[in-house]
Design an enzyme around this catalytic site. Sequence first.
Site, PDB file in Angstrom:
ATOM      1  CG  ASN A   7      -1.735   1.265   1.315  1.00 44.47           C
ATOM      2  OD1 ASN A   7      -1.923   1.954   0.314  1.00 44.47           O
ATOM      3  ND2 ASN A   7      -2.220   1.577   2.510  1.00 44.47           N
ATOM      4  CE  LYS A  61       0.440   3.711   4.724  1.00 42.86           C
ATOM      5  NZ  LYS A  61      -0.025   3.814   6.089  1.00 42.86           N
ATOM      6  CG  HIS A  76      -5.955   1.913   4.859  1.00 42.19           C
ATOM      7  ND1 HIS A  76      -5.532   2.883   5.738  1.00 42.19           N
ATOM      8  CD2 HIS A  76      -4.920   1.048   4.713  1.00 42.19           C
ATOM      9  CE1 HIS A  76      -4.281   2.617   6.100  1.00 42.19           C
ATOM     10  NE2 HIS A  76      -3.891   1.504   5.503  1.00 42.19           N
ATOM     11  CD  GLU A  99      -3.063   5.619   6.418  1.00 38.73           C
ATOM     12  OE1 GLU A  99      -3.013   5.664   5.179  1.00 38.73           O
ATOM     13  OE2 GLU A  99      -2.133   5.150   7.114  1.00 38.73           O
ATOM     14  CD  GLU A 145      -3.807  -2.493   7.293  1.00 42.93           C
ATOM     15  OE1 GLU A 145      -2.673  -2.709   6.843  1.00 42.93           O
ATOM     16  OE2 GLU A 145      -4.462  -1.475   7.016  1.00 42.93           O
ATOM     17  N   GLY A 150       2.012   2.479  10.615  1.00 39.98           N
ATOM     18  CA  GLY A 150       2.925   3.606  10.441  1.00 39.98           C
ATOM     19  C   GLY A 150       3.586   4.066  11.730  1.00 39.98           C
ATOM     20  CB  SER A 185       4.911  -1.450  12.010  1.00 39.11           C
ATOM     21  OG  SER A 185       4.408  -0.147  12.211  1.00 39.11           O
TER      22      SER A 185
HETATM   23  C1  PEP Z   1      -0.922   0.208   5.766  1.00 37.61           C
HETATM   24  O1  PEP Z   1      -0.806   1.254   5.137  1.00 37.61           O
HETATM   25  O2  PEP Z   1      -1.901  -0.510   5.572  1.00 37.61           O
HETATM   26  C2  PEP Z   1       0.120  -0.164   6.731  1.00 37.61           C
HETATM   27  C3  PEP Z   1       0.005  -1.296   7.378  1.00 37.61           C
HETATM   28  O3  PEP Z   1       1.164   0.716   6.890  1.00 37.61           O
HETATM   29  P1  PEP Z   1       2.570   0.423   7.630  1.00 37.61           P
HETATM   30  O4  PEP Z   1       3.084  -0.885   7.084  1.00 37.61           O
HETATM   31  O5  PEP Z   1       3.444   1.581   7.235  1.00 37.61           O
HETATM   32  O6  PEP Z   1       2.297   0.350   9.090  1.00 37.61           O
END
Ligand code: PEP
Length: 251
Positions: free
Chosen positions: A10, A12, A96, A98, A168, A174, A214
């Site tokens: 992803n 972003k 997601h 976000e 998630e 992040g 992460s």
């Molecule tokens: C994500 O954007 O779905 C995500 C898990 O980001 P990160 O791996 O940076 O935590």
Amino acid sequence: MARRPFFAANWKMFKTIGEAVAWGRTFRELTRDVADRDLVAAAPYTALASLAAEVKGSNVGVAAQDVYFEKEGAFTGAVSALMIKDAGAAYAIVGHSERRRIFGDTDASVNRKTHVAIANGIIPIVCIGETLEEREANQTFDVLDRQIKAGLDGITGEQVAALVIAYEPVWAIGTGRNATPQQAGDAHAHIRSRIRQWFGGDAADAVRILYGGSVKPDNVAELRAQPDVDGALVGGASLDPASFFAIASRG
Ligand code: PEP
């Protein structure tokens, strides 16, 4: 039956068209001999068509990071399922955290997006997960239950079998703070048990459940060692194709 591992990048709001194409070229080379797992990159809308053209004929699929649920009309700024499909996306991330937190997605809009994706032959990657506050209040499973029930309302067992769920935990996205393998394993087992209860055994056995938050090359193996973790949705560590390749091949 073993589930095929699934790894999604992803990006972003990163990467111009040129950067996306360069990523695709490197990644398709790196994964030329990889045939035992699904590999997908979720690019910004602007780069979907160019990335799709670059990875055509390879083992790399393309995803949009969202999709709007209306077919067409006066919805300034929105992009439909038909449009992302036309641009070469086979998948769309839906719900997601976000999008939920910053752009106001709700369980109800996630449900509409999931329906419209499926109706247009797009495989949804449906994201669920609790906030830190909810985890600390011992509400994790209640939140997951609500998100699954509402987000997948009206979806058939057969359709659930073919889609992808990403667990998630919001506090791990992040932040560099990932769930322990035990925390991830418990959440994934819970999600699969609810899918079994609400959508049947075939759906539960087939649906891929990804962990996201992460994920890095050095922690993916211990997360994937959990029996219900079928792969990963990777943000920051997917921007570099070599890093995402390391994750996808170690996991
Ligand atoms: C994500 O954007 O779905 C995500 C898990 O980001 P990160 O791996 O940076 O935590």
